[in-house]
Design a protein around this motif. Structure first.
Motif, short mmCIF file in Angstrom:
data_model
loop_
_atom_site.label_atom_id
_atom_site.label_comp_id
_atom_site.label_asym_id
_atom_site.label_seq_id
_atom_site.Cartn_x
_atom_site.Cartn_y
_atom_site.Cartn_z
N ALA A 1 -16.55 -12.31 5.60
CA ALA A 1 -16.49 -10.93 5.10
C ALA A 1 -15.05 -10.47 4.98
CB ALA A 1 -17.28 -10.01 6.03
N ASN A 2 -14.25 -10.74 6.00
CA ASN A 2 -12.83 -10.38 5.93
C ASN A 2 -12.13 -11.12 4.79
OD1 ASN A 2 -13.10 -8.72 8.14
ND2 ASN A 2 -12.18 -10.16 9.59
N ALA A 3 -12.50 -12.38 4.59
CA ALA A 3 -11.82 -13.21 3.60
C ALA A 3 -12.04 -12.72 2.18
CB ALA A 3 -12.27 -14.66 3.72
N VAL A 4 -13.21 -12.10 1.91
CA VAL A 4 -13.49 -11.66 0.53
C VAL A 4 -13.21 -10.18 0.31
CG1 VAL A 4 -15.24 -13.46 0.25
CG2 VAL A 4 -15.95 -11.16 0.94
N THR A 5 -12.96 -9.43 1.38
CA THR A 5 -12.72 -7.99 1.22
C THR A 5 -11.31 -7.56 1.57
OG1 THR A 5 -13.53 -7.52 3.47
CG2 THR A 5 -15.15 -7.43 1.67
N THR A 6 -10.51 -8.48 2.09
CA THR A 6 -9.13 -8.15 2.47
C THR A 6 -8.18 -8.67 1.41
OG1 THR A 6 -9.70 -8.36 4.81
CG2 THR A 6 -7.37 -8.39 4.24
N ASP A 7 -7.45 -7.78 0.79
CA ASP A 7 -6.46 -8.17 -0.22
C ASP A 7 -5.39 -9.04 0.44
OD1 ASP A 7 -4.42 -8.37 -2.07
OD2 ASP A 7 -4.64 -6.32 -2.78
N PRO A 8 -5.18 -10.26 -0.06
CA PRO A 8 -4.17 -11.13 0.56
C PRO A 8 -2.79 -10.49 0.62
CG PRO A 8 -5.50 -12.39 -0.96
CD PRO A 8 -5.89 -10.95 -1.15
N GLY A 9 -2.49 -9.61 -0.32
CA GLY A 9 -1.19 -8.96 -0.33
C GLY A 9 -1.03 -7.88 0.71
N SER A 10 -2.14 -7.49 1.35
CA SER A 10 -2.07 -6.41 2.34
C SER A 10 -1.67 -6.92 3.71
CB SER A 10 -3.44 -5.73 2.45
OG SER A 10 -4.38 -6.57 3.10
N GLY A 11 -1.73 -8.23 3.89
CA GLY A 11 -1.40 -8.79 5.20
C GLY A 11 -2.45 -8.53 6.24
N GLY A 12 -3.70 -8.22 5.81
CA GLY A 12 -4.75 -7.94 6.76
C GLY A 12 -4.98 -9.08 7.72
N GLY A 13 -5.20 -8.75 8.96
CA GLY A 13 -5.41 -9.76 9.98
C GLY A 13 -4.12 -10.30 10.55
N GLY A 14 -3.00 -9.76 10.14
CA GLY A 14 -1.71 -10.23 10.66
C GLY A 14 -0.75 -10.52 9.54
N GLY A 15 0.50 -10.24 9.77
CA GLY A 15 1.52 -10.50 8.75
C GLY A 15 1.68 -9.32 7.83
N GLY A 16 2.83 -9.16 7.23
CA GLY A 16 3.09 -8.03 6.38
C GLY A 16 2.75 -8.25 4.93
N GLY A 17 2.41 -9.48 4.55
CA GLY A 17 2.00 -9.74 3.19
C GLY A 17 3.13 -10.03 2.23
N GLY A 18 4.41 -9.88 2.64
CA GLY A 18 5.53 -10.12 1.76
C GLY A 18 5.91 -11.58 1.71
N SER A 19 6.68 -11.93 0.70
CA SER A 19 7.20 -13.29 0.60
C SER A 19 8.50 -13.27 -0.18
CB SER A 19 6.19 -14.22 -0.08
OG SER A 19 6.03 -13.88 -1.44
#
Length: 519
Positions: free
Chosen positions: A397-415
């Protein structure tokens, strides 16, 4: 945000350089007449790609009682078979002698890998694994898509099973055990592991039939294990390469054993570079020792949980673990009649993760590296140590509803990405570079080398010390038979600059190093 790292360069001579030769692109399947399954009498010899072919480079050094029986030109290795009654020191002497030849990068036994499941008393029962990883909630967003392909490199898959037939296209796969294009199990009563694994990852959901797999992804079967559940490194490596060439988005390896292998390492590196995420089982020894191929940095290593989300007693664990998933008493497809049975193992946990990866790829367009990070960032902490659960229990559920760019679940999402362009003049030339970190605590750094096609360049990396690696002292090495290398480091040590060395094993030319740092 663009990074502004600093670089210091110094060029130096290797203490000892070896000129190399290697093979052309392409792959030949197992030579007809080779015995299926384990090939304990064979030695795999890796050859630099500047040679005319692996076979041509090796066979001139093969003793009279042995012969070259197989070559893979893409992975650039040849298999040398000794008589079964040859003394063990004959193979040992050959390894010692052949590795001294300029064009040879390694020689190793064609080790046997096995399916990583733990048999129990199979019984019917209700599923719990999809619910435990919240797949039922994820299905409100997507059931998965046939546009995403999961390759099951394993025993053959019963592709006409009622719960699997709609997940296969016209190309069912390839058989690397019997050397044909039909990966169907040879003996259905004995060869159930691949079918069980396939059902967990992608048994058809919402079809009023049997079980619901984690995702409705397209399945592809690479039969590399015999009905006995074991297979040679060469067959498995060939199958991994083939799956990547077929465009598999995810390659599931519910198998392991045999220790570190350069041939297998090159295969999973190749697959990653082709755009496949390789998901592998941690092993079933119940100890702190993650099995290969899961322990390779390119692979997403999976440990197994019991239904109460404690670590299963059989599951291996260690620092290489990336995520955990349910693996005990997992119900899935069987090969006798239309039965469904429960078995346990890290073999069962691995396709749960592959299925979740398939769901995520239907929603987000992610590279293997980004997909790996996304699955880790959206995993759920179940209260175990990182050595046992990695980033946590995978969560669909988290994997399909969390935008990878948001850093959900840890991390700031930047690169941030930085490139270095330079050249090496000969096989006595190496360049050392240092990279200053952009982020204080990056979640991952990926270092990629792209060099000339007519040379063989290698990549070495040190973290945490700031000292330049060498060909004999390094933290990480990508040492394939061509000039395309990749090293992925999760949670890198930023106490000092990242130190990288580009080394010419053979040849000269221009190269590009790409460093991608992720928050």
């Amino acid at each position: 945000m663009a990074g502004t790292p600093n670089f210091d360069r110094r060029t130096f001579l290797k203490l000892s350089a070896a000129a190399g030769l290697a093979g052309m692109a392409g792959v030949t399947s197992a030579t007809p007449g080779r015995d299926p399954g384990p090939k304990k009498d064979e030695i795999l010899v890796g050859v630099s790609k500047t040679a005319d072919s692996p076979q041509a480079a090796v066979e001139q050094h093969v003793p009279g009682n042995a012969e070259v029986v197989h070559e893979n030109k893409s992975l650039s290795y040849a298999a040398v078979k000794f008589p079964s009654n040859a003394p063990s020191h004959a193979r040992e002497n050959f390894i010692e002698a052949i590795t001294k030849k300029d064009e040879v990068k390694y020689a190793e036994e064609n080790a046997t890998l096995e399916a990583l499941y733990t048999a129990n008393d199979p019984k019917y029962g209700s599923q719990y694994a999809p619910q435990q990883v919240n797949a039922d909630s994820a299905w409100d967003t997507t059931l998965g898509s046939s546009n995403v392909t999961i390759a099951v490199v394993d025993q053959g898959v019963m592709y006409d099973h009622p719960d699997l037939s709609s997940q296969f296209g016209s190309d069912k796969g390839q058989d690397f055990v019997d050397n044909d294009n039909d990966p169907y199990p040879d003996v259905l009563s004995d060869e159930y592991h691949g079918t069980h694994v396939a059902g967990i990852a992608a048994g058809t959901t919402d079809n009023n039939e049997g079980i619901g797999g984690i995702s409705n992804s397209t399945l592809l079967s690479g039969r590399a294990l015999s009905e006995g559940g074991s297979g040679a490194t060469s067959d498995i490596a060939d199958a991994v390469e083939w799956a990547a060439d077929q465009g598999a988005d995810v390659i599931n390896l519910s198998l392991g054993g045999g220790g570190y292998s350069s041939t297998m390492k090159n295969a999973v590196t190749y697959a990653t570079q082709q755009g496949s995420l390789v998901v592998a089982a941690a092993g079933n020894d119940g100890r702190r020792n993650v099995s290969y191929p899961a322990a390779y940095s390119e692979c997403l290593a999976v440990s197994a949980l019991d239904p109460d989300e404690t670590l299963a007693r059989y599951s291996n664990y260690g620092d290489e673990i990336d995520v955990a998933a349910p693996g005990t008493n997992v119900l899935s497809c069987w090969t006798t009649s239309t039965e469904y049975k429960e078995i346990s193992g890290t073999s069962m946990a691995t396709p749960v993760v592959s299925g979740v990866a398939g769901l995520a790829l239907d929603v987000y367009d992610l590279s293997p590296s980004d997909l790996r990070n996304h699955l880790k960032n959206t995993a759920v902490n179940v209260g175990l140590s990182s050595a046992k659960q990695g980033s946590g229990r995978v969560d669909a559920a988290n994997a399909v509803t969390t935008d990878p760019g948001s850093g959900g679940g840890g991390g700031g999402g930047g690169s941030t990405t930085t490139t270095i362009d330079d050249s090496l003049s000969s096989n006595a030339d190496s360049d050392c570079w240092s990279y200053t970190w952009e982020y204080s605590s990056p979640s991952q750094v990926v270092v990629e080398l792209s060099g000339p096609s007519n040379a063989d360049f290698d990549l070495y990396v040190n973290e945490g010390s700031g000292t330049c690696p060498s060909t004999s002292t390094y933290d990480y090495r990508s040492w394939t038979t061509d000039s395309n290398e990749q090293i992925t480091i999760d949670n890198p040590d930023t106490a000092a600059d990242l130190a990288m060395m580009v080394d010419s094993y053979s040849g000269s030319g221009s190269y590009t190093v790409t460093i991608t740092e992720k928050e």
